[in-house]
Design an enzyme around this catalytic site. Structure first.
Site, PDB file in Angstrom:
ATOM      1  N   PHE A 190      39.410  29.268  70.419  1.00 46.93           N
ATOM      2  CA  PHE A 190      39.962  29.994  71.904  1.00 46.93           C
ATOM      3  C   PHE A 190      39.887  29.709  73.191  1.00 46.93           C
ATOM      4  O   PHE A 190      40.345  30.457  73.880  1.00 46.93           O
ATOM      5  CB  PHE A 190      38.374  31.285  71.969  1.00 46.93           C
ATOM      6  N   ARG A 205      26.406  31.708  69.094  1.00 50.26           N
ATOM      7  CA  ARG A 205      26.718  30.352  69.247  1.00 50.26           C
ATOM      8  C   ARG A 205      27.595  29.080  69.717  1.00 50.26           C
ATOM      9  O   ARG A 205      28.215  27.849  69.162  1.00 50.26           O
ATOM     10  CB  ARG A 205      25.728  30.023  68.563  1.00 50.26           C
ATOM     11  N   HIS A 208      26.884  27.236  74.317  1.00 51.46           N
ATOM     12  CA  HIS A 208      26.162  26.341  73.961  1.00 51.46           C
ATOM     13  C   HIS A 208      27.195  24.467  73.403  1.00 51.46           C
ATOM     14  O   HIS A 208      26.046  23.428  73.430  1.00 51.46           O
ATOM     15  CB  HIS A 208      25.051  26.888  73.152  1.00 51.46           C
ATOM     16  N   ASP A 209      27.767  25.134  72.812  1.00 49.66           N
ATOM     17  CA  ASP A 209      28.509  23.765  72.553  1.00 49.66           C
ATOM     18  C   ASP A 209      29.332  22.668  73.509  1.00 49.66           C
ATOM     19  O   ASP A 209      29.796  22.051  73.557  1.00 49.66           O
ATOM     20  CB  ASP A 209      29.523  23.974  71.477  1.00 49.66           C
ATOM     21  N   ASN A 255      20.049  18.241  70.127  1.00 47.69           N
ATOM     22  CA  ASN A 255      20.821  18.587  69.065  1.00 47.69           C
ATOM     23  C   ASN A 255      22.343  18.861  70.383  1.00 47.69           C
ATOM     24  O   ASN A 255      23.506  18.275  69.321  1.00 47.69           O
ATOM     25  CB  ASN A 255      20.531  19.564  68.646  1.00 47.69           C
ATOM     26  N   GLN A 259      25.585  16.201  69.196  1.00 51.48           N
ATOM     27  CA  GLN A 259      26.169  16.622  67.909  1.00 51.48           C
ATOM     28  C   GLN A 259      27.741  17.484  69.465  1.00 51.48           C
ATOM     29  O   GLN A 259      29.143  17.059  68.483  1.00 51.48           O
ATOM     30  CB  GLN A 259      25.587  17.755  66.954  1.00 51.48           C
TER      31      GLN A 259
END
EC number: 2.1.1.4
Length: 313
Positions: A190, A205, A208-209, A255, A259
């Site tokens: 995207f 979700r 948040h990455d 996390n 990650q």
């Protein structure tokens, strides 16, 4: 020790053994314990479970008894022999055939996330993801570790389906979306690919990455693609206003550190990102589940329904 010291030491012991609890759950899922017991016509003893799953009798007995204590299994004793069956929890969330299964997501956590968390201290020191140490994958290649094989990619995608099988209804019903005839759930690249035409874009979700800068870039792209009156529905776990809770969102934020490039955010932080992208109205609604909804629309500011608002302070 005093009673307060006893309580403190007990809490410390609970925390320090937390990873063992996770591994009991992961191992039982990986071995197929819950699926076997769901398919069996009656409760099975540990020897039968071990034989069916190709495991040692001694190891299986230890695992099954730990699952009983964790309320993942029930046990009936007949003539001094233990027979095991699923509990409501395991039947609902841990068997493959259940429509609300979480098994795929748990296996993803066991095979990918767990390995990254072994490097949490390094992540805190360095302020970046630990894919390089965990999998030999550069941290800049965010999803390469998740998609490192076709099996792992499918595991992750099925895990996401598991999550939304339980949480999807609450976030999609948080707002009346009937005014948006065409809804697009964004995935793929995207940041580069043209965005499909839609009245509402869903970012579940996703934000948040990424860093604030990349979130701003993505939200600007979505804003430009939006029709007048269109909008974006952001689905994420939300931190409290001061960032010091709830614990689940705090752990998810850590996390993201081990990650990804991102973090969990407060309602105010999402409001700021969306307003900076040009969205005129931003409304936030907490659900009863783990994930919450933030709806932003393109156009002049309009009041949100009072019952939908969460203070942004």
């Amino acid at each position: 020790m005093s009673s307060l010291e006893d309580q403190a030491f007990g809490l410390l012991n609970t925390y320090s053994n937390g990873f063992m609890v996770s591994q009991v759950l992961f191992a039982a899922c990986d071995l197929g314990v819950f699926d076997l017991l769901a398919e069996a016509r009656e409760p099975l003893d540990s020897a039968a479970v071990a034989a069916h799953l190709g495991a040692s009798c001694h190891g299986m007995e230890l695992l099954l008894d730990a699952c009983v204590t964790l309320k993942l299994l029930r046990v009936d004793t007949r003539r001094g022999k233990a027979f095991y069956g699923n509990t409501e929890l395991s039947s609902t969330y841990l068997t493959t055939a259940s429509p609300t299964t979480q098994r795929n997501m748990l296996l993803y956590l066991a095979r990918t996330t767990y390995h990254c968390w072994a490097h949490l201290a390094e992540a805190v020191r360095e302020g970046r993801s630990q894919y390089l140490k965990a999998f030999g994958v550069p941290s800049e290649e965010l999803f390469t570790a998740i998609y490192r094989s076709e099996d792992e990619r499918l595991q992750f995608m099925r895990g996401l389906q598991d999550v939304w099988g339980v949480n999807g209804r609450s976030v999609l019903s948080a707002f009346d979306l009937s005014s948006f005839p065409v809804i697009c759930d964004l995935g793929g690249d995207f940041f580069k690919d043209p965005l499909p035409e839609a009245d509402l874009y869903i970012l579940a979700r996703i934000l948040h990455d990424w860093t604030d800068e990349k979130c701003a870039h993505l939200l600007e792209r979505v804003y430009r693609a939006c029709k007048p009156g269109g909008g974006v529905l952001v689905v994420e776990g939300l931190l409290d206003a001061d960032g010091r809770g709830p614990l689940t969102a705090q752990l998810w934020s850590l996390n993201m550190l081990v990650q990804t490039e991102g973090r969990e955010r407060t309602p105010a932080q999402y409001c700021e990102l969306l307003a900076a992208a040009g969205f005129g109205t931003v409304c936030c609604r907490r659900t009863r589940g783990l994930y919450h909804a933030v709806l932003a629309t393109r156009g002049p500011p309009t009041p949100c329904s009072p019952r939908s608002l969460v203070p942004f302070n």
